[in-house]
Design a protein around this motif. Structure first.
Motif, PDB file in Angstrom:
ATOM      1  N   TRP A   1       6.097  65.784  48.531  1.00  0.00           N
ATOM      2  CA  TRP A   1       6.256  64.568  49.233  1.00  0.00           C
ATOM      3  C   TRP A   1       5.095  63.592  49.520  1.00  0.00           C
ATOM      4  O   TRP A   1       4.865  62.882  50.253  1.00  0.00           O
ATOM      5  CB  TRP A   1       6.787  65.111  50.872  1.00  0.00           C
TER       6      TRP A   1
ATOM      7  N   PHE B   1       4.418  60.152  50.970  1.00  0.00           N
ATOM      8  CA  PHE B   1       5.447  60.114  51.966  1.00  0.00           C
ATOM      9  C   PHE B   1       4.982  60.597  53.357  1.00  0.00           C
ATOM     10  O   PHE B   1       4.975  60.138  54.433  1.00  0.00           O
ATOM     11  CB  PHE B   1       6.914  60.514  51.742  1.00  0.00           C
TER      12      PHE B   1
ATOM     13  N   PRO C   1      10.926  62.768  46.142  1.00  0.00           N
ATOM     14  CA  PRO C   1      11.968  61.898  46.681  1.00  0.00           C
ATOM     15  C   PRO C   1      12.652  61.101  45.510  1.00  0.00           C
ATOM     16  O   PRO C   1      12.253  61.218  44.279  1.00  0.00           O
ATOM     17  CB  PRO C   1      10.898  60.867  47.208  1.00  0.00           C
ATOM     18  N   VAL C   2      13.912  60.735  46.006  1.00  0.00           N
ATOM     19  CA  VAL C   2      14.313  59.560  45.288  1.00  0.00           C
ATOM     20  C   VAL C   2      13.743  58.281  45.202  1.00  0.00           C
ATOM     21  O   VAL C   2      13.341  57.864  43.930  1.00  0.00           O
ATOM     22  CB  VAL C   2      15.689  59.252  46.244  1.00  0.00           C
ATOM     23  N   GLY C   3      12.857  57.964  46.361  1.00  0.00           N
ATOM     24  CA  GLY C   3      12.305  56.555  46.198  1.00  0.00           C
ATOM     25  C   GLY C   3      11.114  56.799  45.796  1.00  0.00           C
ATOM     26  O   GLY C   3      10.396  57.687  45.986  1.00  0.00           O
TER      27      GLY C   3
ATOM     28  N   ARG D   1      14.292  52.463  53.357  1.00  0.00           N
ATOM     29  CA  ARG D   1      12.971  52.324  53.812  1.00  0.00           C
ATOM     30  C   ARG D   1      12.651  51.387  54.722  1.00  0.00           C
ATOM     31  O   ARG D   1      13.367  50.352  54.872  1.00  0.00           O
ATOM     32  CB  ARG D   1      12.181  51.820  52.213  1.00  0.00           C
TER      33      ARG D   1
ATOM     34  N   HIS E   1      11.775  59.906  59.763  1.00  0.00           N
ATOM     35  CA  HIS E   1      11.927  59.975  58.383  1.00  0.00           C
ATOM     36  C   HIS E   1      12.248  61.364  57.898  1.00  0.00           C
ATOM     37  O   HIS E   1      11.770  62.042  57.117  1.00  0.00           O
ATOM     38  CB  HIS E   1      10.481  59.663  57.433  1.00  0.00           C
TER      39      HIS E   1
ATOM     40  N   SER F   1      16.537  63.331  54.658  1.00  0.00           N
ATOM     41  CA  SER F   1      16.701  64.491  53.570  1.00  0.00           C
ATOM     42  C   SER F   1      16.111  65.867  53.897  1.00  0.00           C
ATOM     43  O   SER F   1      16.100  66.784  52.900  1.00  0.00           O
ATOM     44  CB  SER F   1      16.585  64.094  52.100  1.00  0.00           C
TER      45      SER F   1
HETATM   46  O1  LIG Z   1      13.144  59.333  51.553  1.00  0.00           O
HETATM   47  C1  LIG Z   1      13.158  60.191  50.728  1.00  0.00           C
HETATM   48  C2  LIG Z   1      13.562  59.920  49.358  1.00  0.00           C
HETATM   49  O2  LIG Z   1      13.295  58.821  48.809  1.00  0.00           O
HETATM   50  O3  LIG Z   1      14.059  60.844  48.917  1.00  0.00           O
END
Ligand SMILES: O=CC(=O)O
Length: 367
Positions: free
Chosen positions: A59, A62, A88-90, A282, A329, A332
């Motif tokens: 992470w 983030f 993360p996904v993002g 976001r 935040h 997840s």
């Molecule tokens: O914010 C969390 C993600 O992008 O996985």
């Protein structure tokens, strides 16, 4: 010297994860606890890390060193690094062009924790309809379940709630600060972004008796629709058409130049009077000042936010409001997500370093 490829792990990990136990037999895993950005920059250039082939970043960027794994830090990473694998996904916080020019593959975890994020979206939707944040704060302050108009109207009540007393606030709690408390059932939930998270949100809100309204640039396939409550869903051909049909709109699109401040004073004005806004995507998707102005004017009823522009900081104007539910935040943040993310990271690293692949879930293309 083990002769095994070196992986720099900038993160906490689950040592008991069986996949990690196997992984650590194939790689020399160097555990690193980041402290400051400057220290990380220096350490990345140290002799010990000279021949690292992969970075397991989890992470970082983030969380603990918010935003640190950006271009300025990447400039320091050893030339031997072939892949940076993140949880993360993002990946909006990473400079993809820079990594691509350096020949480094960045991998993410598409769809990670979609159900968990959708759970938090549902929580925020419920909070925005039922005003749970201000009511919980009040209960903690008063230390008993209130029913009297006097208590609800008292100056000891949560700061910021309008004090237009008698006519606006009822002890039963169906009208708070002049705003009506309603049930989500029967209401229209707009979902902006129908990827893995958006689909999970649609399933949940329909189960709560809401109808789902969405706009997506790529129409959903018949296979997708077959897994969704299609009879409770309506598609729109633009954002401008979607917004007037939302009693609550939930944002779960990736942040990009196209989606930056997609909710701004102009688009917020398209929502019906009294609508709610929820953001689990976001922070940069919403212009916070425009959001606050829309709440102050009474155009919006409430908002629920799990993400903020400029994290880990939170825009000051959002912090002390009774009409916004805020979470740090955590969309997840579950044990299941962590293990899935770790496994995804290890699979990507193995693919690039041991199998000579381009990554299982690469964000960029090298060559
Ligand atoms: O914010 C969390 C993600 O992008 O996985």
């Amino acid at each position: 010297m083990t002769g095994k490829p070196k992986v720099l792990i900038i993160s906490d990990i689950t040592e008991s994860n069986p996949t990690y136990i196997e992984f650590s037999k194939k790689f020399e895993c160097i555990r690193y606890v980041p402290t400051t950005k400057e220290q990380l920059f220096t350490d990345l250039q140290s002799e010990k890390l000279r021949d690292v082939t992969a970075i397991w970043a989890m992470w970082v960027g983030f969380a603990e060193l918010g935003g640190t794994i950006e271009k300025d830090v990447f400039e320091a990473i050893p030339l031997s690094v072939k892949v940076v694998s993140i949880a993360p996904v993002g990946y909006d916080r990473y400079d993809i062009d820079f990594l691509t020019k350096r020949g480094i593959i960045l991998t993410n975890n598409p769809g990670l924790g979609a159900g968990a994020v959708a759970d938090i979206a549902l929580f925020l939707i419920l909070a925005t309809f039922r005003f749970t944040t201000v009511l919980e704060q009040s209960l903690r302050k008063e230390r008993h379940v209130f029913r009297s108009r006097e208590v609800l109207n008292s100056d000891k009540f949560v700061t910021g709630i309008p004090s237009r007393r008698e006519e606006n606030v009822f002890g039963f709690g169906n009208n708070i600060g002049g705003r009506t408390v309603t049930s989500p059932g029967g209401k229209r939930c707009g979902v902006l972004g129908v990827g893995a998270i958006g689909k999970e949100i649609i399933r949940r809100v329909v189960a709560f008796g809401m109808s789902a309204h969405y706009y997506t640039r790529t129409p959903l396939s018949n296979e997708d629709l077959a897994t969704l409550p299609a009879s409770s869903m309506t598609a729109y051909s633009s954002l401008d058409e979607l917004l007037p049909n939302c009693d609550v709109v939930v944002l779960c699109v990736p942040l990009s130049a196209r989606t930056y401040h997609i909710l701004n004073s102009k688009t917020l004005a398209l929502l019906p009077q009294g609508a709610r806004v929820v953001n689990v995507g976001r922070g940069g998707l919403i212009d916070s000042e425009a959001l606050v102005a829309a709440l102050d004017s009474g155009h919006l009823t409430t908002a629920g936010l799990d993400v903020f522009e400029g994290e880990p900081q939170i825009p000051e104007i959002l912090l002390d409001r009774w009409d916004i539910t805020i979470l740090p935040h955590i969309g997840s943040a579950t044990q299941e997500t962590v293990i899935t993310a770790e496994n995804g990271i290890m699979r990507n690293i193995e693919n690039v370093v041991l199998e000579g692949g381009s990554g299982i879930t690469p964000v960029n293309k090298i060559r």
